[in-house]
Design a protein around this motif. Structure first.
Motif, PDB file in Angstrom:
ATOM      1  N   ASP A   1      12.723   9.694 -41.077  1.00  0.00           N
ATOM      2  CA  ASP A   1      14.102   9.732 -41.603  1.00  0.00           C
ATOM      3  C   ASP A   1      14.785  11.008 -41.111  1.00  0.00           C
ATOM      4  OD1 ASP A   1      16.484   9.672 -43.053  1.00  0.00           O
ATOM      5  OD2 ASP A   1      15.526   8.920 -44.884  1.00  0.00           O
ATOM      6  N   ILE A   2      15.822  10.815 -40.281  1.00  0.00           N
ATOM      7  CA  ILE A   2      16.499  11.962 -39.663  1.00  0.00           C
ATOM      8  C   ILE A   2      17.916  12.163 -40.207  1.00  0.00           C
ATOM      9  CG2 ILE A   2      15.157  11.895 -37.522  1.00  0.00           C
ATOM     10  CD1 ILE A   2      17.587  10.428 -36.223  1.00  0.00           C
ATOM     11  N   ALA A   3      18.167  11.628 -41.408  1.00  0.00           N
ATOM     12  CA  ALA A   3      19.533  11.754 -41.946  1.00  0.00           C
ATOM     13  C   ALA A   3      19.956  13.221 -42.077  1.00  0.00           C
ATOM     14  CB  ALA A   3      19.631  11.047 -43.297  1.00  0.00           C
ATOM     15  N   GLY A   4      18.978  14.104 -42.300  1.00  0.00           N
ATOM     16  CA  GLY A   4      19.326  15.519 -42.455  1.00  0.00           C
ATOM     17  C   GLY A   4      19.315  16.306 -41.155  1.00  0.00           C
ATOM     18  N   SER A   5      18.657  15.784 -40.142  1.00  0.00           N
ATOM     19  CA  SER A   5      18.430  16.581 -38.933  1.00  0.00           C
ATOM     20  C   SER A   5      19.170  16.069 -37.701  1.00  0.00           C
ATOM     21  CB  SER A   5      16.926  16.614 -38.618  1.00  0.00           C
ATOM     22  OG  SER A   5      16.428  15.299 -38.461  1.00  0.00           O
ATOM     23  N   ALA A   6      19.817  14.915 -37.792  1.00  0.00           N
ATOM     24  CA  ALA A   6      20.454  14.323 -36.604  1.00  0.00           C
ATOM     25  C   ALA A   6      21.698  15.085 -36.169  1.00  0.00           C
ATOM     26  CB  ALA A   6      20.807  12.853 -36.870  1.00  0.00           C
ATOM     27  N   ILE A   7      22.287  15.818 -37.116  1.00  0.00           N
ATOM     28  CA  ILE A   7      23.528  16.551 -36.842  1.00  0.00           C
ATOM     29  C   ILE A   7      23.321  17.997 -37.273  1.00  0.00           C
ATOM     30  CG2 ILE A   7      26.002  16.727 -37.439  1.00  0.00           C
ATOM     31  CD1 ILE A   7      25.412  14.112 -36.020  1.00  0.00           C
ATOM     32  N   GLU A   8      23.839  18.940 -36.499  1.00  0.00           N
ATOM     33  CA  GLU A   8      23.789  20.344 -36.936  1.00  0.00           C
ATOM     34  C   GLU A   8      25.193  20.793 -37.321  1.00  0.00           C
ATOM     35  OE1 GLU A   8      22.462  22.677 -33.575  1.00  0.00           O
ATOM     36  OE2 GLU A   8      24.384  22.522 -32.577  1.00  0.00           O
ATOM     37  N   GLY A   9      25.250  21.789 -38.176  1.00  0.00           N
ATOM     38  CA  GLY A   9      26.550  22.320 -38.574  1.00  0.00           C
ATOM     39  C   GLY A   9      27.267  21.389 -39.529  1.00  0.00           C
ATOM     40  N   ASP A  10      28.547  21.144 -39.275  1.00  0.00           N
ATOM     41  CA  ASP A  10      29.363  20.303 -40.149  1.00  0.00           C
ATOM     42  C   ASP A  10      28.696  18.935 -40.337  1.00  0.00           C
ATOM     43  OD1 ASP A  10      32.780  19.939 -40.666  1.00  0.00           O
ATOM     44  OD2 ASP A  10      31.419  18.229 -40.811  1.00  0.00           O
TER      45      ASP A  10
ATOM     46  N   ASN B   1      -4.803   1.089 -29.148  1.00  0.00           N
ATOM     47  CA  ASN B   1      -4.349   2.295 -29.868  1.00  0.00           C
ATOM     48  C   ASN B   1      -2.844   2.294 -30.130  1.00  0.00           C
ATOM     49  OD1 ASN B   1      -6.961   3.428 -29.891  1.00  0.00           O
ATOM     50  ND2 ASN B   1      -6.676   4.045 -27.763  1.00  0.00           N
ATOM     51  N   ALA B   2      -2.393   1.257 -30.813  1.00  0.00           N
ATOM     52  CA  ALA B   2      -0.947   1.103 -31.034  1.00  0.00           C
ATOM     53  C   ALA B   2      -0.472   1.974 -32.189  1.00  0.00           C
ATOM     54  CB  ALA B   2      -0.630  -0.350 -31.328  1.00  0.00           C
ATOM     55  N   GLN B   3       0.691   2.569 -32.017  1.00  0.00           N
ATOM     56  CA  GLN B   3       1.352   3.302 -33.102  1.00  0.00           C
ATOM     57  C   GLN B   3       2.794   2.819 -33.180  1.00  0.00           C
ATOM     58  OE1 GLN B   3       0.979   7.560 -32.646  1.00  0.00           O
ATOM     59  NE2 GLN B   3      -1.262   7.496 -32.778  1.00  0.00           N
ATOM     60  N   LEU B   4       3.254   2.539 -34.407  1.00  0.00           N
ATOM     61  CA  LEU B   4       4.631   2.096 -34.603  1.00  0.00           C
ATOM     62  C   LEU B   4       5.426   3.143 -35.369  1.00  0.00           C
ATOM     63  CD1 LEU B   4       2.656  -0.673 -35.177  1.00  0.00           C
ATOM     64  CD2 LEU B   4       4.926  -1.690 -34.961  1.00  0.00           C
ATOM     65  N   PHE B   5       6.703   3.248 -35.014  1.00  0.00           N
ATOM     66  CA  PHE B   5       7.588   4.206 -35.678  1.00  0.00           C
ATOM     67  C   PHE B   5       8.942   3.554 -35.923  1.00  0.00           C
ATOM     68  CE2 PHE B   5       4.653   6.556 -33.034  1.00  0.00           C
ATOM     69  CZ  PHE B   5       4.237   7.603 -33.846  1.00  0.00           C
ATOM     70  N   SER B   6       9.550   3.909 -37.051  1.00  0.00           N
ATOM     71  CA  SER B   6      10.979   3.631 -37.205  1.00  0.00           C
ATOM     72  C   SER B   6      11.684   4.981 -37.260  1.00  0.00           C
ATOM     73  CB  SER B   6      11.245   2.807 -38.469  1.00  0.00           C
ATOM     74  OG  SER B   6      10.555   3.333 -39.582  1.00  0.00           O
ATOM     75  N   VAL B   7      12.802   5.069 -36.579  1.00  0.00           N
ATOM     76  CA  VAL B   7      13.555   6.326 -36.532  1.00  0.00           C
ATOM     77  C   VAL B   7      14.975   6.020 -36.986  1.00  0.00           C
ATOM     78  CG1 VAL B   7      14.207   8.312 -35.129  1.00  0.00           C
ATOM     79  CG2 VAL B   7      12.152   6.995 -34.535  1.00  0.00           C
ATOM     80  N   ALA B   8      15.428   6.730 -38.022  1.00  0.00           N
ATOM     81  CA  ALA B   8      16.699   6.326 -38.622  1.00  0.00           C
ATOM     82  C   ALA B   8      17.337   7.442 -39.438  1.00  0.00           C
ATOM     83  CB  ALA B   8      16.458   5.123 -39.548  1.00  0.00           C
TER      84      ALA B   8
ATOM     85  N   ARG C   1      -2.956   4.050 -24.488  1.00  0.00           N
ATOM     86  CA  ARG C   1      -2.272   4.136 -25.777  1.00  0.00           C
ATOM     87  C   ARG C   1      -0.935   3.416 -25.678  1.00  0.00           C
ATOM     88  NH1 ARG C   1      -0.953   9.614 -25.606  1.00  0.00           N
ATOM     89  NH2 ARG C   1      -1.775   9.581 -23.484  1.00  0.00           N
ATOM     90  N   SER C   2      -0.468   2.913 -26.824  1.00  0.00           N
ATOM     91  CA  SER C   2       0.826   2.215 -26.803  1.00  0.00           C
ATOM     92  C   SER C   2       1.641   2.640 -28.027  1.00  0.00           C
ATOM     93  CB  SER C   2       0.607   0.706 -26.779  1.00  0.00           C
ATOM     94  OG  SER C   2      -0.273   0.328 -27.812  1.00  0.00           O
ATOM     95  N   TYR C   3       2.938   2.740 -27.827  1.00  0.00           N
ATOM     96  CA  TYR C   3       3.848   3.222 -28.866  1.00  0.00           C
ATOM     97  C   TYR C   3       5.026   2.262 -28.988  1.00  0.00           C
ATOM     98  CZ  TYR C   3       1.157   7.454 -28.074  1.00  0.00           C
ATOM     99  OH  TYR C   3       0.125   8.353 -27.929  1.00  0.00           O
ATOM    100  N   PHE C   4       5.442   2.056 -30.225  1.00  0.00           N
ATOM    101  CA  PHE C   4       6.503   1.088 -30.500  1.00  0.00           C
ATOM    102  C   PHE C   4       7.539   1.743 -31.410  1.00  0.00           C
ATOM    103  CE2 PHE C   4       2.651  -1.010 -29.377  1.00  0.00           C
ATOM    104  CZ  PHE C   4       3.046  -2.053 -28.551  1.00  0.00           C
ATOM    105  N   PHE C   5       8.773   1.732 -30.981  1.00  0.00           N
ATOM    106  CA  PHE C   5       9.826   2.426 -31.728  1.00  0.00           C
ATOM    107  C   PHE C   5      10.941   1.463 -32.125  1.00  0.00           C
ATOM    108  CE2 PHE C   5       7.869   5.831 -29.311  1.00  0.00           C
ATOM    109  CZ  PHE C   5       7.779   6.842 -30.260  1.00  0.00           C
ATOM    110  N   ALA C   6      11.287   1.496 -33.419  1.00  0.00           N
ATOM    111  CA  ALA C   6      12.473   0.787 -33.898  1.00  0.00           C
ATOM    112  C   ALA C   6      13.534   1.841 -34.193  1.00  0.00           C
ATOM    113  CB  ALA C   6      12.140   0.013 -35.173  1.00  0.00           C
ATOM    114  N   GLY C   7      14.714   1.688 -33.602  1.00  0.00           N
ATOM    115  CA  GLY C   7      15.777   2.673 -33.802  1.00  0.00           C
ATOM    116  C   GLY C   7      16.960   2.069 -34.539  1.00  0.00           C
ATOM    117  N   LYS C   8      17.356   2.736 -35.619  1.00  0.00           N
ATOM    118  CA  LYS C   8      18.536   2.288 -36.368  1.00  0.00           C
ATOM    119  C   LYS C   8      19.800   2.731 -35.637  1.00  0.00           C
ATOM    120  CE  LYS C   8      21.209   3.143 -40.595  1.00  0.00           C
ATOM    121  NZ  LYS C   8      21.315   3.933 -41.837  1.00  0.00           N
ATOM    122  N   GLY C   9      20.608   1.736 -35.277  1.00  0.00           N
ATOM    123  CA  GLY C   9      21.866   2.053 -34.600  1.00  0.00           C
ATOM    124  C   GLY C   9      23.039   1.431 -35.338  1.00  0.00           C
TER     125      GLY C   9
END
Ligand code: ZN
Length: 509
Positions: free
Chosen positions: A481-490, A365-372, A252-260
């Motif tokens: 889309d992790i805009a709501g989950s990347a930070i906890e609290g404030d 068996n490629a899977q691609l993801f963007s995480v941002a 299996r192969s996985y490909f990730f694009a990360g927004k930085g």
């Protein structure tokens, strides 16, 4: 500060004085459910004189037990339909905090196991929550010599389980450092260097692209976002490529694009009225992917290849800044009209995904993801939860559903959103001059389907749209889309969570 060290304790006598541990922290659904008679007895005696025992985290004088300290931290609302495995995380954090404040440095964490399916990962979830609790900001650690920290946490687990937990926590520690650090300390060049250092002497292959001509040729949309940052050498963009390849056959192969986006001023569509604070945290996607690679480098799982591209850019403002209405051709050859310069993350991701697409085509068996941390809309829609938007190929294979089940079990719950034809209608360039419009011109938080439709843009601008269900080469793709989950609290200054690292790791391994 190194990540917290979990130690496998195989001898149950470790709960007693003289074992080297200096507190026993018990996380339990009820006082009746503690499996050690000695602890159970002390806890019930404690409850006779203090009604808080079993209702909130309490410290009891415990002669005979390790360190003479017993901390009982209950899982609140355990039997309620409302509770999930995060109840164990909450209890572990409260218990550990109390142990630390009391002066413990080597607590033993005892988690009463549950037979309820939704709590099946309660022990690792409780342990990992301790890592989250103990992490301190990189700026603080670099400015102040840290004292009074927990040296190690004992767990009644196997050596292999402790190794996995330590590897996951190492990845999460790196992800928090990268995400949570201020925009000069963690500028794009510094982020890239931090990754290079973190991956040194591992099995990972790492390359950093910094040449402007190469970036403009190979990542034209990313370079448009970075255009006004090129004038300041320390703010210039980077693309970090990281690869893990297991020994032996790859199944299996996985490909990730990360927004930085290391800082997001909004660009020419500048963030006003205080909307810019906290925008050094717009790099949580790249941070989580980097952390995932770190975890993989330690555990070296068999049968998989994982390729990541991290797009590190400062969305600055200046006379060179890109503006709305411009039409820029993406790496995939798609002519993109810029709808709003504050919708920069999707531009960065589209070029990264296009490169990953070309690699994925020839892989099994490629899977691609963007995480941002992509949209304010996802926060309006789901609060603090991650959203996954799949393409139809991923949906047909149940990828999002699997991610959802794993996230639920591991204390990183997420919501599954569905891509609709209306999402494609939103990215039509009304003038007809460009192939696609990057965004509408209102904040996503007041735009209907504001977190779903960017996935339509990503599919189109990256060339992935050509790999749909009825194509010669369908490709699985999911946007996270992790805009709501990347930070906890404030929301501006809270602690980075490293989400969705744990769920993604479980999905891969
Ligand atoms: Zn933005």
């Amino acid at each position: 500060m190194t990540p917290v060290n979990f130690v496998d304790v195989k001898d149950n006598d470790a709960i007693f004085e003289g074992s080297g541990w200096d507190a026993v922290v018990v996380v339990t659904s009820s006082l009746d459910n503690i499996e050690f008679d000695e602890i159970s007895l002390l806890a019930s005696h404690g409850a006779n004189i203090d009604a808080r025992v079993g209702r909130s985290a309490t410290l009891l004088f415990a002669p005979g037990l390790a360190g003479g300290r017993l901390i009982v931290s209950p899982v609140l609302n355990y039997a309620s339909d409302v509770q999930d495995v995060r109840g164990y995380a909450d209890a572990a954090r409260k218990g550990l905090s109390l142990a630390k404040e009391a002066g413990a440095r080597k607590p033993l964490l005892v988690v009463s196991l549950s037979h309820e399916g939704k709590y099946r990962q309660s022990l690792p979830v409780a342990a990992l929550a301790c890592g989250q609790e103990l992490w301190q900001a990189l700026e603080l650690r670099e400015a102040v010599i840290q004292r009074d920290t927990i040296e190690s946490i004992g767990l009644l687990v196997s050596t292999e389980q402790a190794k996995v937990l330590n590897a996951i926590e190492s990845g999460r520690h790196l992800a928090r450092d990268l995400c949570g650090t201020e925009p000069e300390r963690m500028s794009a060049p510094n982020f890239a260097q931090y990754c290079v250092n973190a991956f040194a002497n591992t099995c990972l292959k790492v390359a950093v692209i910094e040449d402007r001509a190469v970036l403009e040729r190979d990542y034209p949309l990313l370079s448009a976002v970075a255009r006004s940052s090129f004038a300041v050498p320390r703010h210039q963009p980077r693309v970090v490529k990281v690869e893990y390849c297991a020994d032996g056959d790859i199944e299996r192969s996985y490909f990730f694009a990360g927004k930085g986006v290391v800082y997001d001023t909004g660009g020419a569509d500048i963030k006003v009225a205080g909307g810019m604070a906290g925008m050094s945290r717009d790099k949580g996607g790249a941070a989580a992917v980097a952390g995932l690679m770190k975890t993989l480098s330690i555990l070296k799982p068999k049968g998989i290849r994982v390729v990541a591209e991290l797009g590190l850019v400062r969305n600055s403002i200046g006379s060179e800044a890109f503006v709305t209405d411009e039409i820029i051709t993406s790496h995939a050859g798609v002519r993109v009209r810029i709808g709003n310069t504050d919708a920069e993350g999707r531009l960065v991701l589209a070029d990264l995904l296009s490169h990953l697409r070309l690699k994925a085509i020839n892989e099994p068996n490629a899977q691609l993801f963007s995480v941002a941390t992509l949209t304010g809309h996802v926060v309006r829609c789901y609060g603090g939860y991650t959203a996954v938007v799949e393409n139809p190929v991923a949906r047909e294979q149940g990828v999002g559903e699997r991610l959802q089940q794993l996230g639920e079990a591991w204390g990183e719950p997420l919501e599954l959103s569905r891509l609709r034809r209306e999402d494609y209608a939103k990215i039509v360039d009304p003038s007809g001059a460009a192939d696609v419009l990057s965004s509408n011109n209102a904040p996503s938080s007041v735009t209907a389907r504001g977190h779903q439709y960017p996935a339509a843009f990503l599919l189109k601008a990256s060339g992935l749209q050509a790999h749909g269900i009825n194509s010669d080469k369908p490709l699985v793709y999911a946007h996270v889309d992790i805009a709501g989950s990347a930070i906890e609290g404030d929301p501006l200054y809270g602690k980075p969570t490293a989400a969705p690292l744990v769920g993604l790791f479980q999905h891969l391994c």
